[in-house]
Write a protein that holds these residues in place. Structure first.
Motif, PDB file in Angstrom:
ATOM      1  N   TRP A 111      34.282 128.607 -20.481  1.00 17.25           N
ATOM      2  CA  TRP A 111      34.592 128.779 -22.034  1.00 17.25           C
ATOM      3  C   TRP A 111      36.173 128.373 -22.334  1.00 17.25           C
ATOM      4  O   TRP A 111      36.748 129.181 -21.960  1.00 17.25           O
ATOM      5  N   ARG A 112      36.226 127.129 -22.780  1.00 16.25           N
ATOM      6  CA  ARG A 112      37.648 126.884 -22.929  1.00 16.25           C
ATOM      7  C   ARG A 112      38.117 126.728 -24.424  1.00 16.25           C
ATOM      8  O   ARG A 112      37.113 126.459 -25.275  1.00 16.25           O
ATOM      9  N   GLN A 113      39.280 127.175 -24.682  1.00 16.28           N
ATOM     10  CA  GLN A 113      39.966 126.823 -26.109  1.00 16.28           C
ATOM     11  C   GLN A 113      40.658 125.538 -26.047  1.00 16.28           C
ATOM     12  O   GLN A 113      41.571 125.546 -25.392  1.00 16.28           O
ATOM     13  N   TYR A 165      33.518 131.225 -16.319  1.00 17.97           N
ATOM     14  CA  TYR A 165      34.536 132.044 -16.665  1.00 17.97           C
ATOM     15  C   TYR A 165      34.798 131.967 -18.226  1.00 17.97           C
ATOM     16  O   TYR A 165      34.471 131.137 -18.962  1.00 17.97           O
ATOM     17  N   GLY A 166      35.300 133.104 -18.537  1.00 19.68           N
ATOM     18  CA  GLY A 166      35.633 133.503 -19.962  1.00 19.68           C
ATOM     19  C   GLY A 166      34.524 133.617 -20.760  1.00 19.68           C
ATOM     20  O   GLY A 166      33.316 133.763 -20.196  1.00 19.68           O
ATOM     21  N   SER A 167      34.535 133.642 -22.065  1.00 19.79           N
ATOM     22  CA  SER A 167      33.528 133.927 -22.900  1.00 19.79           C
ATOM     23  C   SER A 167      33.913 133.430 -24.218  1.00 19.79           C
ATOM     24  O   SER A 167      34.897 133.026 -24.502  1.00 19.79           O
ATOM     25  N   ALA A 187      36.543 135.455 -25.719  1.00 21.60           N
ATOM     26  CA  ALA A 187      37.724 135.593 -24.791  1.00 21.60           C
ATOM     27  C   ALA A 187      37.901 134.106 -24.141  1.00 21.60           C
ATOM     28  O   ALA A 187      37.514 134.106 -22.634  1.00 21.60           O
ATOM     29  N   PRO A 188      37.987 132.963 -24.615  1.00 21.44           N
ATOM     30  CA  PRO A 188      38.051 131.883 -23.752  1.00 21.44           C
ATOM     31  C   PRO A 188      39.241 131.745 -22.858  1.00 21.44           C
ATOM     32  O   PRO A 188      40.329 132.293 -23.062  1.00 21.44           O
ATOM     33  N   VAL A 189      39.018 130.669 -22.027  1.00 18.76           N
ATOM     34  CA  VAL A 189      40.155 130.169 -21.055  1.00 18.76           C
ATOM     35  C   VAL A 189      40.993 129.162 -21.887  1.00 18.76           C
ATOM     36  O   VAL A 189      40.614 127.968 -22.075  1.00 18.76           O
ATOM     37  N   SER A 190      42.406 129.243 -21.803  1.00 21.73           N
ATOM     38  CA  SER A 190      43.151 128.506 -22.400  1.00 21.73           C
ATOM     39  C   SER A 190      43.883 127.678 -21.433  1.00 21.73           C
ATOM     40  O   SER A 190      44.250 126.359 -21.854  1.00 21.73           O
ATOM     41  N   GLN A 244      44.507 129.872 -14.837  1.00 18.97           N
ATOM     42  CA  GLN A 244      44.269 131.277 -14.842  1.00 18.97           C
ATOM     43  C   GLN A 244      43.094 131.554 -14.049  1.00 18.97           C
ATOM     44  O   GLN A 244      42.727 132.673 -13.666  1.00 18.97           O
ATOM     45  N   LEU A 283      40.764 135.349 -12.634  1.00 15.12           N
ATOM     46  CA  LEU A 283      39.780 135.751 -13.503  1.00 15.12           C
ATOM     47  C   LEU A 283      38.470 136.222 -12.710  1.00 15.12           C
ATOM     48  O   LEU A 283      38.023 135.552 -11.764  1.00 15.12           O
TER      49      LEU A 283
END
Length: 471
Positions: A208-210, A296-298, A301-304, A308, A312
């Motif tokens: 999950w990426r921002q 990874y992430g959600s 709460a995404p991964v920037s 990272q 995680l």
């Protein structure tokens, strides 16, 4: 303090070993058996660090106390692309595998000095004990092949081991931890998923990426990568990865030179064929949740930043397997197998499994039982036993409760029968006996309940009562 504690534990364990030491002279040897070579997996061999000047040896894998310190000092290495080998950072020592007991010592108990809690370091121990009971003899028909598992499997000549031919998925965090423990070791890269394998269920790396668009607007999206497309993600995620050795920082990014070497190793292994005169069999573990894909992430709460990822915790998608290797991977050796048998068990525990021993004994022709068939085999495992006896004035009452678990082929698994619709089988039996002079009368009543379960298992419960009366 740690050194003193280490000395105390070693002294106690040595004393216990002397107290419990029994004669291990083998009483039965079958000279007709064909030789067997036991080959361990990654991290399944004892490794010693040898001082180049004094020749002093110290076990650095496996050890319980001061393990992290000794591992970093003696086992960390760098990859040499010219030779394909991992070269130890400590120039004053070199690593060797003990060859005692014809190679069996290195794969038997991974910490031979450990007596207290030794079960946790048993590896091939139980299997070796079984083979000796069947008539195998160390150095004549039974051998071990320990190896420096940091090196490429191509150099270690371990192409005979199934699991090294099968595609195994590693998450980013798993990969990062492994290469931090085994610095620049080809064997770890060779554990990565095969890029061209024809998966039934493709393992994926999801994130999950921002991201921001050209107008500066932020948005969250789920990205999904199959094995071949995950390499650039691994390279970016480990681009700033480093470790500290001897007071200095060592850059430890994703190594493309090792990846090239590992891909070539996989190509060589994928071309392997079993000679026509050799029979290949496959036993694999089942019934354990085994990681297959990772996210990874959600959305919330995404991964920037991809850097990272090694820090995680991932959310895994599980499939059936032995807890480490999926069933699909365990059977994906590409070889022509005489038979493949799945046995409920975890990755290491399957080496101590009685069911596995029974199958091996048959395939190795050590049982001399022409009617046994591993494909429809079953095993009875005792799980509970209670017995109580009450005596009073010529009357004796004994109650017995015993339970077993039967593991075998699930006869109903292909019939689509719902577990809720399966009814337990209930049976009873009664017997009585009267002595000729009628001075003793005995009766016994028993009830047996057989309850079907999943994965070919059946739970069996026996309740019995016997009454004996004497005049």
């Amino acid at each position: 303090m740690a050194v003193l504690l280490d000395d105390i534990v070693k002294s106690v364990e040595h004393l216990l070993k002397l107290i419990s030491k029994n004669s291990k002279e083998q009483s039965y040897v079958d000279p007709t058996l064909d030789p067997v070579l036991l080959v361990p997996g990654i991290a399944g061999s004892i490794l010693n660090a040898v001082d180049n000047k004094t020749g002093k040896k110290e076990r650095v894998w496996v050890r319980i106390l001061a393990a992290d310190h000794e591992f970093r000092d003696k086992l960390w290495s760098r990859f040499d692309p010219a030779t394909g080998r991992s070269v130890t950072l400590d120039t004053d020592t070199h690593i060797e595998v003990p060859q005692d007991r014809y190679g069996l010592y290195a794969i038997d108990m991974l910490d031979p000095d450990m007596v207290i809690g030794s079960d946790c370091v048993y590896y091939f121990h139980d299997m070796i004990v079984e083979f000796l009971k069947w008539g195998y003899q160390e150095g004549t028909t039974l051998f071990g092949f320990g190896y420096d598992f940091r090196q490429s499997n191509r150099l270690s000549l371990v192409s005979v081991f199934d699991s090294l031919l099968t595609p195994v998925s590693l998450s980013v965090s798993q990969f990062g931890k492994l290469i931090a423990m085994l610095i620049e070791c080809p064997s770890i890269y060779e554990l990565m998923a095969c890029l061209d394998f024809k998966w039934e269920h493709i393992p994926r790396l999801e994130i999950w990426r921002q991201k921001c668009d050209d107008d500066g607007n932020s948005r969250v999206m789920l990205e999904s990568y199959p094995p071949a497309e995950s390499i650039p993600i691994l390279m970016e995620a480990l681009s700033v990865n480093k470790v500290t050795y001897d007071g200095a920082d060592i850059s430890l990014p994703f190594n493309t030179e090792i990846l090239k070497w590992a891909n070539e190793t996989r190509k060589l292994m994928s071309c392997a064929e079993v000679p026509s005169q050799i029979k290949f069999y496959n036993i694999y573990g089942t019934s354990y949740k085994t990681p297959h894909s990772v996210c990874y992430g959600s959305k919330d709460a995404p991964v920037s930043e991809l850097q990272q990822l090694p820090t995680l915790a991932g959310n895994y998608i599980y499939v059936d397997g032995d807890g480490t290797v999926p069933v699909e991977s365990s059977k994906a050796d590409g070889l022509r197998a005489e038979a493949r048998v799945g046995v409920p068990g975890d990755h290491r525990g399957i080496l101590c499994d009685r069911h596995v021993f029974r199958i091996l004994k048959h395939w190795l022709k050590a049982d001399h039982d022409p009617f046994y068939n591993p494909l429809n085999d079953y095993v009875i495992l005792p799980t509970a036993f209670d017995i109580e006896t009450i005596k009073t004035k010529g009357l004796e009452v004994t109650s017995l409760r015993e339970e077993w678990e039967i593991v075998g082929e699930d006869q109903d698994q292909d019939q689509g029968e719902d577990m809720a619709e399966r009814k337990p089988l209930v049976g009873s039996i009664s017997v009585s006996r009267v002595a000729g002079d009628k001075s003793l009368q005995e009766e016994a009543h028993a009830t047996v309940i057989v309850e079907p379960q999943n994965e070919g298992k059946k739970h069996v419960e026996l309740n019995a009562v016997s009454i004996s009366a004497s005049a």
